[in-house]
Scaffold this motif. Structure first.
Motif, short mmCIF file in Angstrom:
data_model
loop_
_atom_site.label_atom_id
_atom_site.label_comp_id
_atom_site.label_asym_id
_atom_site.label_seq_id
_atom_site.Cartn_x
_atom_site.Cartn_y
_atom_site.Cartn_z
N UNK A 1 -11.19 18.16 -12.49
CA UNK A 1 -11.97 17.57 -13.57
C UNK A 1 -11.11 16.74 -14.51
N UNK A 2 -11.79 16.00 -15.37
CA UNK A 2 -11.11 15.35 -16.49
C UNK A 2 -10.52 16.46 -17.37
N UNK A 3 -9.66 16.10 -18.31
CA UNK A 3 -9.01 17.10 -19.15
C UNK A 3 -10.02 17.91 -19.96
N UNK A 4 -9.68 19.16 -20.19
CA UNK A 4 -10.46 20.07 -21.04
C UNK A 4 -9.51 20.69 -22.05
N UNK A 5 -9.75 20.43 -23.34
CA UNK A 5 -8.84 20.98 -24.34
C UNK A 5 -8.95 22.50 -24.41
N UNK A 6 -7.83 23.13 -24.70
CA UNK A 6 -7.77 24.59 -24.72
C UNK A 6 -7.82 25.18 -26.12
N UNK B 1 -10.24 22.97 -12.99
CA UNK B 1 -10.36 22.52 -14.36
C UNK B 1 -8.96 22.14 -14.87
N UNK B 2 -8.80 20.89 -15.26
CA UNK B 2 -7.52 20.42 -15.78
C UNK B 2 -7.45 20.74 -17.28
N UNK B 3 -6.56 21.65 -17.66
CA UNK B 3 -6.46 22.05 -19.05
C UNK B 3 -5.49 21.13 -19.79
N UNK B 4 -5.67 21.05 -21.13
CA UNK B 4 -5.00 20.00 -21.89
C UNK B 4 -4.89 20.37 -23.36
N UNK B 5 -3.85 19.90 -24.00
CA UNK B 5 -3.73 19.95 -25.46
C UNK B 5 -3.06 18.65 -25.87
N UNK B 6 -3.68 17.92 -26.78
CA UNK B 6 -3.17 16.60 -27.17
C UNK B 6 -1.90 16.67 -28.01
N UNK B 7 -1.62 17.82 -28.60
CA UNK B 7 -0.42 17.96 -29.40
C UNK B 7 -0.37 16.95 -30.53
N UNK B 8 0.77 16.34 -30.72
CA UNK B 8 0.94 15.39 -31.83
C UNK B 8 0.15 14.10 -31.63
N UNK C 1 -6.60 20.76 -30.29
CA UNK C 1 -5.94 20.07 -29.19
C UNK C 1 -6.75 18.94 -28.59
N UNK C 2 -7.84 18.58 -29.24
CA UNK C 2 -8.70 17.50 -28.75
C UNK C 2 -7.97 16.17 -28.89
N UNK C 3 -7.99 15.38 -27.85
CA UNK C 3 -7.28 14.10 -27.86
C UNK C 3 -8.16 12.88 -27.99
N UNK C 4 -9.45 12.99 -27.59
CA UNK C 4 -10.34 11.83 -27.65
C UNK C 4 -11.79 12.30 -27.63
N UNK C 5 -12.68 11.42 -28.06
CA UNK C 5 -14.11 11.73 -28.05
C UNK C 5 -14.61 11.85 -26.61
N UNK C 6 -15.57 12.71 -26.40
CA UNK C 6 -16.15 12.88 -25.08
C UNK C 6 -15.35 13.75 -24.15
#
Length: 95
Positions: free
Chosen positions: A35-40, A78-85, A44-49
């Protein structure tokens, strides 16, 4: 299928029908879909949608997404993600 950003989840990261339709159209082809990224976490959200896996409230939608991908025997990842800084106050709605 490699992960591709669709930016079609709801503002809070819940899976939308558009997201399900996107994966359903592709489910019969590849043997594995990432999948597309999913914030954890909410911060950690990086972008809308963006998909979210940050709370148990997301489980029903993510379960539907997995079932949609697996309908023709493909593996669902499921690709997990955190946008960090790279995250910002606008995306985090002031948080």
């Amino acid at each position: 299928m490699s992960p591709m950003t669709t930016m079609s989840s709801f503002y809070n990261g819940m899976v939308s029908n558009d997201e399900l339709d996107y994966y359903q159209a592709r489910a019969g082809g590849p043997g594995m879909i990432i999948t597309a990224v999913a914030n954890v976490s909410d911060n950690g959200k990086g972008f809308e949608g963006e998909l979210s896996a940050a709370s148990d409230d997301m489980i029903p939608g993510l379960t539907k997404l997995a079932a949609t991908i697996k309908q023709d025997s493909a593996k669902a990842i499921l690709q997990i993600f955190h946008a960090g800084r790279k995250s910002n106050h606008q995306v985090l709605r002031g948080e």
